[in-house]
Scaffold this motif. Structure first.
Motif, mmCIF file in Angstrom:
data_model
loop_
_atom_site.group_PDB
_atom_site.id
_atom_site.type_symbol
_atom_site.label_atom_id
_atom_site.label_comp_id
_atom_site.label_asym_id
_atom_site.label_seq_id
_atom_site.Cartn_x
_atom_site.Cartn_y
_atom_site.Cartn_z
ATOM 1 N N GLY A 22 0.815 -1.198 0.000
ATOM 2 C CA GLY A 22 0.000 0.000 0.000
ATOM 3 C C GLY A 22 0.847 1.246 0.000
ATOM 4 N N ARG A 23 0.171 2.388 -0.055
ATOM 5 C CA ARG A 23 0.868 3.672 -0.024
ATOM 6 C C ARG A 23 0.024 4.650 0.798
ATOM 7 N N ARG A 25 -2.315 7.513 1.835
ATOM 8 C CA ARG A 25 -3.398 8.161 1.092
ATOM 9 C C ARG A 25 -3.749 9.514 1.686
ATOM 10 N N VAL A 30 -4.259 4.551 4.516
ATOM 11 C CA VAL A 30 -3.392 3.844 3.582
ATOM 12 C C VAL A 30 -4.255 3.284 2.458
ATOM 13 N N GLN A 31 -3.774 3.398 1.232
ATOM 14 C CA GLN A 31 -4.464 2.807 0.086
ATOM 15 C C GLN A 31 -3.773 1.490 -0.249
ATOM 16 N N VAL A 32 -4.497 0.390 -0.114
ATOM 17 C CA VAL A 32 -3.964 -0.930 -0.412
ATOM 18 C C VAL A 32 -4.173 -1.214 -1.886
ATOM 19 N N PHE A 33 -3.107 -1.618 -2.594
ATOM 20 C CA PHE A 33 -3.249 -1.894 -4.014
ATOM 21 C C PHE A 33 -2.862 -3.307 -4.413
ATOM 22 N N ARG A 35 -2.681 -7.511 -2.713
ATOM 23 C CA ARG A 35 -2.803 -8.484 -1.626
ATOM 24 C C ARG A 35 -2.544 -9.848 -2.226
#
Length: 67
Positions: A22-23, A25, A30-33, A35
């Protein structure tokens, strides 16, 4: 070797990793992109972004509209 989330085993071998990428946000978010599960032998399984949505879709069945 590709797996589907529906065919995952109930137990995983020692050394299996659950990876979440993630990064930042916003403040405290946090933005999870990505998994996925990474197995000790190097194979990995991509996990769905919205696992609950996938279950709901699978559970839906058309209604019988007979009177």
């Amino acid at each position: 070797m590709a797996y589907r989330s529906r065919s995952l085993p109930s137990r995983f071998p020692v050394g299996t990793k659950f990876v979440i990428e993630g990064r930042p946000r916003g403040e405290g978010q946090v933005q999870v992109f990505k998994r996925y599960l990474e197995f000790p032998d190097g194979t990995f399984v991509r996990l769905p972004v919205h696992p609950l949505t996938e279950k709901k879709r699978a559970a839906r069945r058309p209604r019988d509209r007979r009177s």
